[in-house]
Design a protein around this motif. Structure first.
Motif, PDB file in Angstrom:
ATOM      1  N   PHE A   1       7.902 -76.206  10.748  1.00  0.00           N
ATOM      2  CA  PHE A   1       6.811 -75.228  10.823  1.00  0.00           C
ATOM      3  C   PHE A   1       7.202 -74.029   9.959  1.00  0.00           C
ATOM      4  O   PHE A   1       8.092 -73.261  10.322  1.00  0.00           O
ATOM      5  CB  PHE A   1       6.593 -74.756  12.258  1.00  0.00           C
ATOM      6  N   GLU A   2       6.546 -73.862   8.827  1.00  0.00           N
ATOM      7  CA  GLU A   2       6.854 -72.690   8.005  1.00  0.00           C
ATOM      8  C   GLU A   2       6.445 -71.423   8.749  1.00  0.00           C
ATOM      9  O   GLU A   2       7.137 -70.413   8.699  1.00  0.00           O
ATOM     10  CB  GLU A   2       6.121 -72.783   6.667  1.00  0.00           C
ATOM     11  N   LYS A   3       5.310 -71.514   9.467  1.00  0.00           N
ATOM     12  CA  LYS A   3       4.908 -70.453  10.392  1.00  0.00           C
ATOM     13  C   LYS A   3       3.945 -71.052  11.399  1.00  0.00           C
ATOM     14  O   LYS A   3       2.955 -71.687  11.028  1.00  0.00           O
ATOM     15  CB  LYS A   3       4.213 -69.302   9.661  1.00  0.00           C
ATOM     16  N   VAL A   4       4.242 -70.864  12.663  1.00  0.00           N
ATOM     17  CA  VAL A   4       3.318 -71.298  13.716  1.00  0.00           C
ATOM     18  C   VAL A   4       3.203 -70.173  14.727  1.00  0.00           C
ATOM     19  O   VAL A   4       4.193 -69.558  15.112  1.00  0.00           O
ATOM     20  CB  VAL A   4       3.782 -72.616  14.390  1.00  0.00           C
ATOM     21  N   GLY A   5       1.975 -69.891  15.124  1.00  0.00           N
ATOM     22  CA  GLY A   5       1.716 -68.867  16.120  1.00  0.00           C
ATOM     23  C   GLY A   5       0.958 -69.440  17.299  1.00  0.00           C
ATOM     24  O   GLY A   5       0.043 -70.254  17.125  1.00  0.00           O
ATOM     25  N   VAL A   6       1.377 -69.050  18.495  1.00  0.00           N
ATOM     26  CA  VAL A   6       0.674 -69.429  19.726  1.00  0.00           C
ATOM     27  C   VAL A   6       0.446 -68.140  20.491  1.00  0.00           C
ATOM     28  O   VAL A   6       1.362 -67.617  21.125  1.00  0.00           O
ATOM     29  CB  VAL A   6       1.481 -70.431  20.571  1.00  0.00           C
ATOM     30  N   ASN A   7      -0.750 -67.625  20.411  1.00  0.00           N
ATOM     31  CA  ASN A   7      -1.056 -66.317  20.992  1.00  0.00           C
ATOM     32  C   ASN A   7      -1.919 -66.447  22.232  1.00  0.00           C
ATOM     33  O   ASN A   7      -2.833 -67.288  22.293  1.00  0.00           O
ATOM     34  CB  ASN A   7      -1.786 -65.433  19.972  1.00  0.00           C
ATOM     35  N   ILE A   8      -1.666 -65.591  23.189  1.00  0.00           N
ATOM     36  CA  ILE A   8      -2.480 -65.522  24.400  1.00  0.00           C
ATOM     37  C   ILE A   8      -2.907 -64.084  24.620  1.00  0.00           C
ATOM     38  O   ILE A   8      -2.156 -63.148  24.315  1.00  0.00           O
ATOM     39  CB  ILE A   8      -1.712 -66.061  25.632  1.00  0.00           C
ATOM     40  N   SER A   9      -4.116 -63.904  25.119  1.00  0.00           N
ATOM     41  CA  SER A   9      -4.573 -62.542  25.407  1.00  0.00           C
ATOM     42  C   SER A   9      -5.580 -62.555  26.545  1.00  0.00           C
ATOM     43  O   SER A   9      -6.287 -63.537  26.767  1.00  0.00           O
ATOM     44  CB  SER A   9      -5.212 -61.900  24.168  1.00  0.00           C
ATOM     45  N   THR A  10      -5.602 -61.458  27.277  1.00  0.00           N
ATOM     46  CA  THR A  10      -6.633 -61.171  28.264  1.00  0.00           C
ATOM     47  C   THR A  10      -7.059 -59.736  28.022  1.00  0.00           C
ATOM     48  O   THR A  10      -6.253 -58.811  28.177  1.00  0.00           O
ATOM     49  CB  THR A  10      -6.114 -61.317  29.704  1.00  0.00           C
ATOM     50  N   VAL A  11      -8.288 -59.557  27.598  1.00  0.00           N
ATOM     51  CA  VAL A  11      -8.780 -58.214  27.276  1.00  0.00           C
ATOM     52  C   VAL A  11     -10.084 -57.952  28.016  1.00  0.00           C
ATOM     53  O   VAL A  11     -10.837 -58.879  28.326  1.00  0.00           O
ATOM     54  CB  VAL A  11      -8.987 -58.033  25.750  1.00  0.00           C
ATOM     55  N   PHE A  12     -10.325 -56.684  28.303  1.00  0.00           N
ATOM     56  CA  PHE A  12     -11.544 -56.310  29.026  1.00  0.00           C
ATOM     57  C   PHE A  12     -11.888 -54.872  28.694  1.00  0.00           C
ATOM     58  O   PHE A  12     -11.074 -54.116  28.154  1.00  0.00           O
ATOM     59  CB  PHE A  12     -11.349 -56.483  30.539  1.00  0.00           C
ATOM     60  N   GLY A  13     -13.109 -54.520  29.002  1.00  0.00           N
ATOM     61  CA  GLY A  13     -13.556 -53.164  28.698  1.00  0.00           C
ATOM     62  C   GLY A  13     -15.019 -53.158  28.330  1.00  0.00           C
ATOM     63  O   GLY A  13     -15.830 -53.838  28.973  1.00  0.00           O
ATOM     64  N   SER A  14     -15.352 -52.437  27.272  1.00  0.00           N
ATOM     65  CA  SER A  14     -16.745 -52.275  26.870  1.00  0.00           C
ATOM     66  C   SER A  14     -16.873 -52.465  25.361  1.00  0.00           C
ATOM     67  O   SER A  14     -16.114 -51.872  24.589  1.00  0.00           O
ATOM     68  CB  SER A  14     -17.244 -50.883  27.273  1.00  0.00           C
TER      69      SER A  14
ATOM     70  N   GLY B   1      -4.375 -56.904  27.166  1.00  0.00           N
ATOM     71  CA  GLY B   1      -3.358 -57.075  26.139  1.00  0.00           C
ATOM     72  C   GLY B   1      -3.039 -58.540  25.973  1.00  0.00           C
ATOM     73  O   GLY B   1      -3.832 -59.412  26.328  1.00  0.00           O
ATOM     74  N   GLY B   2      -1.871 -58.809  25.434  1.00  0.00           N
ATOM     75  CA  GLY B   2      -1.515 -60.196  25.199  1.00  0.00           C
ATOM     76  C   GLY B   2      -0.081 -60.335  24.758  1.00  0.00           C
ATOM     77  O   GLY B   2       0.715 -59.394  24.841  1.00  0.00           O
ATOM     78  N   GLU B   3       0.253 -61.528  24.280  1.00  0.00           N
ATOM     79  CA  GLU B   3       1.605 -61.810  23.830  1.00  0.00           C
ATOM     80  C   GLU B   3       1.547 -62.784  22.664  1.00  0.00           C
ATOM     81  O   GLU B   3       0.889 -63.824  22.735  1.00  0.00           O
ATOM     82  CB  GLU B   3       2.445 -62.393  24.963  1.00  0.00           C
ATOM     83  N   MET B   4       2.217 -62.436  21.580  1.00  0.00           N
ATOM     84  CA  MET B   4       2.328 -63.309  20.429  1.00  0.00           C
ATOM     85  C   MET B   4       3.592 -64.147  20.547  1.00  0.00           C
ATOM     86  O   MET B   4       4.626 -63.642  20.981  1.00  0.00           O
ATOM     87  CB  MET B   4       2.403 -62.486  19.142  1.00  0.00           C
ATOM     88  N   SER B   5       3.499 -65.412  20.148  1.00  0.00           N
ATOM     89  CA  SER B   5       4.667 -66.288  20.055  1.00  0.00           C
ATOM     90  C   SER B   5       4.679 -66.846  18.641  1.00  0.00           C
ATOM     91  O   SER B   5       3.768 -67.589  18.261  1.00  0.00           O
ATOM     92  CB  SER B   5       4.588 -67.421  21.077  1.00  0.00           C
ATOM     93  N   ILE B   6       5.696 -66.491  17.856  1.00  0.00           N
ATOM     94  CA  ILE B   6       5.764 -66.886  16.451  1.00  0.00           C
ATOM     95  C   ILE B   6       7.077 -67.609  16.195  1.00  0.00           C
ATOM     96  O   ILE B   6       8.128 -67.188  16.680  1.00  0.00           O
ATOM     97  CB  ILE B   6       5.686 -65.660  15.519  1.00  0.00           C
ATOM     98  N   MET B   7       7.003 -68.700  15.423  1.00  0.00           N
ATOM     99  CA  MET B   7       8.217 -69.429  15.049  1.00  0.00           C
ATOM    100  C   MET B   7       8.175 -69.743  13.555  1.00  0.00           C
ATOM    101  O   MET B   7       7.157 -70.206  13.035  1.00  0.00           O
ATOM    102  CB  MET B   7       8.344 -70.734  15.839  1.00  0.00           C
ATOM    103  N   HIS B   8       9.284 -69.472  12.865  1.00  0.00           N
ATOM    104  CA  HIS B   8       9.486 -69.851  11.471  1.00  0.00           C
ATOM    105  C   HIS B   8      10.633 -70.855  11.453  1.00  0.00           C
ATOM    106  O   HIS B   8      11.755 -70.517  11.839  1.00  0.00           O
ATOM    107  CB  HIS B   8       9.843 -68.635  10.620  1.00  0.00           C
ATOM    108  N   GLY B   9      10.343 -72.078  11.009  1.00  0.00           N
ATOM    109  CA  GLY B   9      11.382 -73.101  11.038  1.00  0.00           C
ATOM    110  C   GLY B   9      11.444 -73.920   9.776  1.00  0.00           C
ATOM    111  O   GLY B   9      10.874 -73.550   8.743  1.00  0.00           O
ATOM    112  N   ASP B  10      12.115 -75.063   9.857  1.00  0.00           N
ATOM    113  CA  ASP B  10      12.222 -75.968   8.724  1.00  0.00           C
ATOM    114  C   ASP B  10      11.033 -76.917   8.645  1.00  0.00           C
ATOM    115  O   ASP B  10      10.746 -77.457   7.575  1.00  0.00           O
ATOM    116  CB  ASP B  10      13.508 -76.796   8.826  1.00  0.00           C
TER     117      ASP B  10
END
Length: 276
Positions: free
Chosen positions: A63-76, A52-61
């Protein structure tokens, strides 16, 4: 394959969390200095099949929109997608961890920036990533500064990296249907494995650490420049082309969707507003 791949995975994962926190803090500092006291809002997600992971989103004056996402995924991987991935021909098992950063700015004169760094493990393993700049209004001095700073970072590891990865970036971030580049380039690399873990890992860390300070200087230079609604219109049309690239050609978008990642996180890179 690097020695002790489980240790490599742990080191990479731990570093990406550190990078996520550092970038969010530095971008919040920009927003606080020039705008308001806006903060990132975080949202965790889990992946059916592993990770899974985690989204980090900021809407400001600023940064109209900035995202900093992290994830660790595994499987097939599914059988069809596995044929496209190195090291997945015999075994479709994979592990992947990374951070993706995309900033769309309120001012039409401050360029959008994208940075990504990831570590992927199949029966092979490699780093991939890069950073590139997408202005609505071309500024040769700004472009030169951005590329000079990236060259400095690359040269710390290998003087052959910058020209090679710059060329890869120019080739990758290109819209064939419009016959034009997405922006003014940067660096892009994939399948990076020299056999020396410390060298490859250090290079990825250097890229991640350098980006916020480079971008802060770009923001400082442009954030107070007055702009008009006509300027904003040009920015929104440029963003439309950014959307086209990310939905049609972006490898990260395709990887996320083909591995059943969180759709909202996969499409985080899209701007809040765009026009065609």
């Amino acid at each position: 394959m690097y020695n002790n791949i489980e240790l490599c995975k742990k080191e990479a994962r731990d570093w990406y969390f550190h990078l996520r926190d550092s970038v969010c803090q530095q971008f919040e500092n920009i927003e606080e200095r020039f705008g308001t006291n806006k903060k990132f809002q975080r949202k965790a997600w889990s992946r059916l099949g592993g990770g899974g992971g985690e989204m980090s989103i900021m809407h400001g004056d600023i940064f109209e929109k900035v995202g900093v996402n992290i994830s660790t995924v595994f499987g097939s991987f599914n059988e069809k997608f596995a044929k496209e991935i190195p090291g997945a021909e015999d075994s479709r098992i994979f592990w992947a961890c990374g951070v993706s950063i995309v900033a769309h700015m309120k001012s039409p004169f401050v360029p959008a920036i994208h940075t990504n760094t990831r570590f992927i493990v199949t029966e092979k393993c490699w780093f991939g990533g890069g950073t590139d700049l997408t202005p609505a209004f071309r500024d040769e001095q700004e472009k030169d500064f951005f590329h000079q700073e990236l060259k400095k970072v690359c040269d710390q590891t290998d003087v052959t990296y910058y020209p090679k990865f710059k060329e890869e970036c120019d080739r990758y971030f290109f819209l064939p249907h419009r016959n034009e580049a997405r922006g003014v380039g940067g660096i892009f690399y994939d399948y990076l494995n020299t056999g020396a873990w410390e060298k490859d890992f250090a290079f990825n860390k250097n890229i991640g650490q350098a980006m916020p300070s480079i971008f802060t200087k770009i923001v400082e230079n442009k954030v107070d420049k007055p702009w008009t609604e006509e300027d904003k219109e040009i920015q929104l049309i440029k963003r439309g082309k950014y959307v086209e690239f990310n939905l049609l050609y972006d490898r990260g978008t395709r990887f996320g969707l083909m591995t059943n990642g969180n759709t909202e996180a996969v499409l985080m890179s899209l701007p809040p507003y765009a026009k065609w």
